[in-house]
Scaffold this motif. Structure first.
Motif, PDB file in Angstrom:
ATOM      1  N   GLN A 141     -26.558  22.936 -54.544  1.00 49.97           N
ATOM      2  CA  GLN A 141     -27.959  22.498 -54.598  1.00 49.97           C
ATOM      3  C   GLN A 141     -28.525  22.342 -53.193  1.00 49.97           C
ATOM      4  O   GLN A 141     -29.670  22.721 -52.915  1.00 49.97           O
ATOM      5  CB  GLN A 141     -28.066  21.173 -55.357  1.00 49.97           C
ATOM      6  N   PHE A 142     -27.730  21.762 -52.297  1.00 46.85           N
ATOM      7  CA  PHE A 142     -28.184  21.570 -50.919  1.00 46.85           C
ATOM      8  C   PHE A 142     -28.446  22.913 -50.246  1.00 46.85           C
ATOM      9  O   PHE A 142     -29.463  23.090 -49.557  1.00 46.85           O
ATOM     10  CB  PHE A 142     -27.127  20.780 -50.143  1.00 46.85           C
ATOM     11  N   VAL A 143     -27.542  23.871 -50.444  1.00 49.12           N
ATOM     12  CA  VAL A 143     -27.695  25.191 -49.833  1.00 49.12           C
ATOM     13  C   VAL A 143     -28.979  25.852 -50.306  1.00 49.12           C
ATOM     14  O   VAL A 143     -29.781  26.366 -49.496  1.00 49.12           O
ATOM     15  CB  VAL A 143     -26.472  26.078 -50.155  1.00 49.12           C
ATOM     16  N   TRP A 144     -29.235  25.849 -51.600  1.00 44.81           N
ATOM     17  CA  TRP A 144     -30.423  26.515 -52.121  1.00 44.81           C
ATOM     18  C   TRP A 144     -31.698  25.748 -51.777  1.00 44.81           C
ATOM     19  O   TRP A 144     -32.767  26.352 -51.624  1.00 44.81           O
ATOM     20  CB  TRP A 144     -30.301  26.730 -53.625  1.00 44.81           C
ATOM     21  N   ALA A 145     -31.601  24.426 -51.629  1.00 46.39           N
ATOM     22  CA  ALA A 145     -32.772  23.653 -51.183  1.00 46.39           C
ATOM     23  C   ALA A 145     -33.143  24.017 -49.753  1.00 46.39           C
ATOM     24  O   ALA A 145     -34.321  24.222 -49.420  1.00 46.39           O
ATOM     25  CB  ALA A 145     -32.488  22.154 -51.294  1.00 46.39           C
ATOM     26  N   MET A 146     -32.113  24.154 -48.880  1.00 47.53           N
ATOM     27  CA  MET A 146     -32.372  24.525 -47.497  1.00 47.53           C
ATOM     28  C   MET A 146     -32.919  25.943 -47.394  1.00 47.53           C
ATOM     29  O   MET A 146     -33.824  26.229 -46.603  1.00 47.53           O
ATOM     30  CB  MET A 146     -31.091  24.406 -46.665  1.00 47.53           C
ATOM     31  N   MET A 147     -32.376  26.845 -48.206  1.00 50.04           N
ATOM     32  CA  MET A 147     -32.847  28.214 -48.173  1.00 50.04           C
ATOM     33  C   MET A 147     -34.296  28.309 -48.658  1.00 50.04           C
ATOM     34  O   MET A 147     -35.119  29.028 -48.084  1.00 50.04           O
ATOM     35  CB  MET A 147     -31.948  29.108 -49.022  1.00 50.04           C
ATOM     36  N   SER A 148     -34.618  27.557 -49.716  1.00 46.10           N
ATOM     37  CA  SER A 148     -35.994  27.542 -50.223  1.00 46.10           C
ATOM     38  C   SER A 148     -36.952  26.977 -49.181  1.00 46.10           C
ATOM     39  O   SER A 148     -38.058  27.495 -48.981  1.00 46.10           O
ATOM     40  CB  SER A 148     -36.064  26.708 -51.502  1.00 46.10           C
ATOM     41  N   ALA A 149     -36.518  25.901 -48.500  1.00 44.71           N
ATOM     42  CA  ALA A 149     -37.362  25.290 -47.466  1.00 44.71           C
ATOM     43  C   ALA A 149     -37.606  26.259 -46.320  1.00 44.71           C
ATOM     44  O   ALA A 149     -38.729  26.380 -45.808  1.00 44.71           O
ATOM     45  CB  ALA A 149     -36.710  24.009 -46.957  1.00 44.71           C
ATOM     46  N   LEU A 150     -36.552  26.940 -45.887  1.00 42.13           N
ATOM     47  CA  LEU A 150     -36.668  27.873 -44.768  1.00 42.13           C
ATOM     48  C   LEU A 150     -37.597  29.033 -45.110  1.00 42.13           C
ATOM     49  O   LEU A 150     -38.469  29.408 -44.311  1.00 42.13           O
ATOM     50  CB  LEU A 150     -35.274  28.390 -44.414  1.00 42.13           C
ATOM     51  N   LEU A 151     -37.437  29.599 -46.301  1.00 44.33           N
ATOM     52  CA  LEU A 151     -38.277  30.723 -46.709  1.00 44.33           C
ATOM     53  C   LEU A 151     -39.727  30.290 -46.898  1.00 44.33           C
ATOM     54  O   LEU A 151     -40.664  31.001 -46.500  1.00 44.33           O
ATOM     55  CB  LEU A 151     -37.735  31.336 -48.000  1.00 44.33           C
ATOM     56  N   LEU A 484     -40.007  28.066 -55.030  1.00 46.92           N
ATOM     57  CA  LEU A 484     -38.908  28.972 -54.681  1.00 46.92           C
ATOM     58  C   LEU A 484     -37.561  28.416 -55.130  1.00 46.92           C
ATOM     59  O   LEU A 484     -36.685  29.167 -55.596  1.00 46.92           O
ATOM     60  CB  LEU A 484     -38.896  29.210 -53.165  1.00 46.92           C
ATOM     61  N   TYR A 485     -37.386  27.089 -55.004  1.00 47.78           N
ATOM     62  CA  TYR A 485     -36.116  26.483 -55.430  1.00 47.78           C
ATOM     63  C   TYR A 485     -35.915  26.653 -56.931  1.00 47.78           C
ATOM     64  O   TYR A 485     -34.811  26.992 -57.390  1.00 47.78           O
ATOM     65  CB  TYR A 485     -36.099  24.997 -55.060  1.00 47.78           C
ATOM     66  N   ILE A 486     -36.970  26.441 -57.689  1.00 50.06           N
ATOM     67  CA  ILE A 486     -36.872  26.613 -59.156  1.00 50.06           C
ATOM     68  C   ILE A 486     -36.507  28.040 -59.504  1.00 50.06           C
ATOM     69  O   ILE A 486     -35.636  28.306 -60.346  1.00 50.06           O
ATOM     70  CB  ILE A 486     -38.189  26.180 -59.819  1.00 50.06           C
ATOM     71  N   VAL A 487     -37.161  28.991 -58.855  1.00 51.43           N
ATOM     72  CA  VAL A 487     -36.906  30.410 -59.142  1.00 51.43           C
ATOM     73  C   VAL A 487     -35.491  30.802 -58.719  1.00 51.43           C
ATOM     74  O   VAL A 487     -34.755  31.452 -59.488  1.00 51.43           O
ATOM     75  CB  VAL A 487     -37.951  31.291 -58.432  1.00 51.43           C
ATOM     76  N   LEU A 488     -35.092  30.420 -57.503  1.00 51.58           N
ATOM     77  CA  LEU A 488     -33.775  30.823 -56.983  1.00 51.58           C
ATOM     78  C   LEU A 488     -32.641  30.236 -57.818  1.00 51.58           C
ATOM     79  O   LEU A 488     -31.675  30.920 -58.145  1.00 51.58           O
ATOM     80  CB  LEU A 488     -33.634  30.408 -55.523  1.00 51.58           C
ATOM     81  N   THR A 489     -32.741  28.947 -58.138  1.00 48.95           N
ATOM     82  CA  THR A 489     -31.669  28.319 -58.912  1.00 48.95           C
ATOM     83  C   THR A 489     -31.621  28.862 -60.335  1.00 48.95           C
ATOM     84  O   THR A 489     -30.539  28.948 -60.933  1.00 48.95           O
ATOM     85  CB  THR A 489     -31.858  26.795 -58.935  1.00 48.95           C
ATOM     86  N   ALA A 490     -32.790  29.228 -60.897  1.00 49.11           N
ATOM     87  CA  ALA A 490     -32.804  29.806 -62.243  1.00 49.11           C
ATOM     88  C   ALA A 490     -32.115  31.164 -62.261  1.00 49.11           C
ATOM     89  O   ALA A 490     -31.465  31.538 -63.241  1.00 49.11           O
ATOM     90  CB  ALA A 490     -34.243  29.935 -62.744  1.00 49.11           C
ATOM     91  N   VAL A 491     -32.234  31.890 -61.145  1.00 49.38           N
ATOM     92  CA  VAL A 491     -31.645  33.234 -61.076  1.00 49.38           C
ATOM     93  C   VAL A 491     -30.158  33.180 -60.717  1.00 49.38           C
ATOM     94  O   VAL A 491     -29.344  33.922 -61.271  1.00 49.38           O
ATOM     95  CB  VAL A 491     -32.403  34.094 -60.042  1.00 49.38           C
TER      96      VAL A 491
END
Length: 493
Positions: A141-151, A484-491
């Protein structure tokens, strides 16, 4: 009777026509493709960083996450160079102390040097403690949160650059982390006190920068410009102003750059500034005396005395910016790399050299490819700058950071520099109207309102665009990161 000579037949007429058509087609193709050169180079840089990260990570099964994060980090660095660096070089270019090409080269060199020399090998909790990583249920979760924030921050910066609005990269990444963090861990994970201080800095830092810049411009006008012997006044006051600049920048660099190498308190930074300022005053007195020999006693002659100090201040601002703001690109990336490699979340992570190089080179490449648009806007489209006015802007940026550090306020170099430009412009308006009124009273004339409205020296349209972009930066990047976090984690998850 002889017949007239026949006209020579052009056996290559059809070929000539075809070649002309091909030539025109090549010219048209070159004209159409020219705008695509910069995006093409930027895309090649992003792909290169992704491939480099894949090679360095080896055959780990989760290395695709790092590859994606590295590509996004490179994209973020490009946008920081395109948007944020304009605030350091814009005033010098607008004042004609530097050409656009010279500004791009100096900024690229000093931004890279600042990032690599003083960019630091330790980054605190991403976005300066805005989100508590311990609140995340899993490291994924932390990794995808950081990636979403960066993008999200990179996309917002890209949009702002396209619109011609200088915004804060720090606030962009903070907004992204807040938005993704709320979706991932809830509202309780956010340090609302820290976020409130950032919101307060939206108003405080540009106003403070504008007031300080206007105050120095008023000092220059009173002590140098509007005196009978301008050259003698310049010989006295320009070394003092250079000493103030050197002291302010020495303290600024100690606080913003060298703090990553050695621990420096505010008092120690001020002591460093005082020593550097006094030494610079002693050194500059004979230098200004030599430069001022033979100059005519008029305002135009004074501008030459401020050109070199202005170029030096712009270079120092770029060095400090590279040391400080490179973390906005590589901080989240370093956190992702550490989490993937170690399998846990840490408050402090060591930045690998390749990650730091990604941020440093990305900022420089983004500046060279996309920086000219905002450099022109900041330097010449808000208000007209000359070396004296631009010098006041650069000086106010350094002093405002020191004052803000003393007050404990998180500030944005973007907001301070742009606020300084607006402060100089509004002071010019006030001063010009005041002089016009005094002149009118002496001559028994009254300046009509429509004439005063034509004397506005600050473009209000740019002020509204910049203010609107500042206000919506955190909400926009937060909303985009959440989506982006919702979309990325859903995928993925």
């Amino acid at each position: 009777m002889s017949l007239p000579p026949e006209k020579p037949v052009n056996q290559w007429k059809t070929l000539d026509k075809d070649l002309k058509r091909i030539g025109r087609l090549e010219e048209a193709t070159a004209f159409v493709s020219r705008p695509l050169v910069a995006p093409g180079i930027a895309l090649a840089f992003i792909i290169f960083v992704g491939l480099l990260s894949a090679a360095l990570m080896g055959a780990q099964p989760v290395s695709f996450v790092v590859v994606a994060a590295a590509a996004i980090g490179a994209y973020m660095a490009l946008n920081i160079g395109a948007n944020d660096v304009a605030n350091n070089m814009g005033p010098a270019v607008g004042a004609n102390a530097l050409t656009l090409g010279g500004a791009l080269i100096i900024a690229a060199v000093f931004e890279t040097a600042g990032a690599l020399v003083a960019g630091g090998d330790v980054v605190k909790t991403v976005a300066k403690g805005i989100i508590d990583p311990a609140q995340m249920a899993t490291s994924a979760q932390f990794v995808w949160a950081m990636m979403s924030a960066l993008l999200a921050a990179a996309l917002w910066l890209n949009l702002a650059t396209w619109l011609g609005a200088p915004v804060s990269t720090t606030h962009s990444i903070v907004g992204g982390v807040v938005g993704a963090g709320i979706v991932a861990a809830g509202f309780g994970a956010v340090d609302w006190g820290g976020l409130g201080a950032i919101a307060a800095s939206w108003v405080i830092s540009p106003v403070l920068g504008g007031v300080i810049a206007a105050a120095f411009l008023a000092l220059i006008k009173a002590k140098i410009v509007y005196v009978d012997d301008k050259i003698a006044a310049a010989r006295k006051w320009v070394p003092i102003l250079i000493g103030i600049m050197a002291g302010a920048f020495a303290a600024y660099l100690a606080l913003k750059g060298l703090k990553h190498l050695i621990k420096i308190t505010l008092v120690q930074a001020i002591v460093i500034g005082v020593v550097a300022g006094f030494a610079s005053w002693l050194f500059s007195k004979p230098m200004i005396a030599r430069q001022s020999r033979g100059l005519e006693n008029r305002k135009k002659s004074l501008k030459t005395l401020f050109s070199v100090p202005l170029v030096v201040s712009a270079a120092l601002l770029s060095f400090a910016h590279g040391a400080n703001d490179v973390a906005n690109a590589v901080g989240p990336l370093a956190a992702i790399v550490h989490t993937v490699e170690a399998g846990d979340v840490a408050d402090k992570v060591t930045i690998p050299l390749w990650v730091m190089l990604t941020g440093a080179l990305g900022i420089s490449v983004g500046l060279l490819l996309f920086g000219p648009k905002l450099i022109r806007m900041v330097g010449s489209q808000i208000t007209k700058l000359n070396p004296m006015r631009a010098y006041c802007v650069a000086l106010s940026a350094a002093i405002t950071v020191i004052v803000a550090s003393w007050l404990g306020l998180p500030v944005s170099s973007t907001h301070i520099a742009v606020g300084g430009i607006f402060g100089v412009g509004f002071f010019r308006e006030w001063h010009a109207e005041r002089r016009a009124q005094l002149l009118g009273l002496k001559k028994g004339k009254v300046v009509p309102p429509e004439e005063r409205s034509r004397r506005l020296l600050v473009r209000r349209s740019h002020m509204l665009t910049v203010a609107a972009a500042w206000v919506i930066t955190v909400p926009a990047s937060a909303g985009l990161a959440a989506l982006l976090y919702i979309v990325l984690t859903a995928v993925v998850l």
